[in-house]
Design a protein around this motif. Structure first.
Motif, short mmCIF file in Angstrom:
data_model
loop_
_atom_site.label_atom_id
_atom_site.label_comp_id
_atom_site.label_asym_id
_atom_site.label_seq_id
_atom_site.Cartn_x
_atom_site.Cartn_y
_atom_site.Cartn_z
N GLY A 214 -13.39 0.19 4.33
CA GLY A 214 -14.23 0.05 3.34
C GLY A 214 -13.78 -0.74 2.22
N ASN A 215 -14.38 -1.11 1.14
CA ASN A 215 -14.30 -1.85 0.00
C ASN A 215 -13.10 -1.08 -0.81
N ASP A 216 -12.71 -2.10 -1.68
CA ASP A 216 -11.75 -1.48 -2.97
C ASP A 216 -12.46 -0.56 -3.56
N ILE A 217 -11.83 0.67 -3.81
CA ILE A 217 -12.59 1.85 -4.51
C ILE A 217 -11.65 1.94 -6.06
N SER A 218 -11.14 1.07 -6.28
CA SER A 218 -10.15 1.40 -7.50
C SER A 218 -11.07 0.89 -8.51
N TRP B 275 -8.08 5.12 3.91
CA TRP B 275 -7.11 4.90 4.97
C TRP B 275 -7.44 5.56 6.16
N ALA C 275 -5.45 -1.83 -6.53
CA ALA C 275 -6.31 -1.74 -5.56
C ALA C 275 -6.16 -0.40 -4.86
N VAL D 256 -6.93 -0.30 6.10
CA VAL D 256 -7.89 -0.05 5.15
C VAL D 256 -9.16 0.16 5.59
N TRP E 61 0.87 -1.32 -0.06
CA TRP E 61 0.09 -0.06 -0.01
C TRP E 61 0.84 1.15 0.11
N SER F 54 -8.16 2.33 -1.88
CA SER F 54 -9.05 2.20 -0.43
C SER F 54 -8.85 3.44 0.29
N THR G 159 -17.06 6.42 -2.57
CA THR G 159 -17.40 5.46 -1.41
C THR G 159 -18.10 6.42 -0.05
N PRO H 105 -18.08 4.53 3.50
CA PRO H 105 -17.95 3.75 4.44
C PRO H 105 -18.46 3.77 5.82
#
Length: 135
Positions: free
Chosen positions: A69-73, A62, A58, A67, A21, A60, A92, A94
């Motif tokens: 929430g979900n993968d936002i890529s 931070w 990926a 990390v 990351w 996200s 997003t 989250p």
């Protein structure tokens, strides 16, 4: 209203594979009024590679070393171009609060996948926060 914070940094790798990351924190969101409701968060990443053989693996939000929430890529949407271009990550929400966003540990994390021995650079991360102020 919107409140924007921008961070500038550079990342790169001279090998094939997926990076750890790469975390961008330090945006200033103090202008968001106390008691506001966070409606959405829209990060964008300005990036390039030296030979268009780098993709976003990926992305996200931070918070405090983790990390959120979900993968936002938009994984695999496109290879990084050879000149700087901005990629919108997926908006997003989250369940973060204003206190989370003004925290110094809040930011965006990105992993890149190098398809060949390349150099990939992220020059800027921008985070747009849409919020509703308290009444």
């Amino acid at each position: 209203p919107d409140s924007a914070g921008a961070a500038s940094a550079t990342m790169g790798s001279g090998r094939r594979g997926v990076t750890n990351w790469v975390v961008f924190t330090g945006g200033d969101f103090a202008a968001i009024p106390v008691g506001s409701t966070i409606n959405s968060i829209q990060p964008t990443v300005t990036r390039k590679s030296d030979d268009a053989n780098v993709v976003t693996q990926a992305g996200s939000l931070w918070l405090n070393g983790n990390v959120v929430g979900n993968d936002i890529s938009d994984v695999g949407a496109s290879n990084w171009p050879q000149s700087f271009q901005t990629q919108a990550l997926i908006a997003t929400q989250p369940g973060l609060t204003r206190d989370d966003i003004v925290n110094a540990g809040f930011g965006v994390a990105v992993k890149a996948k190098f398809l060949q021995q390349e150099l990939g650079v992220i020059s800027m991360v921008r985070v747009m926060v849409d919020y509703t102020p308290p009444t």
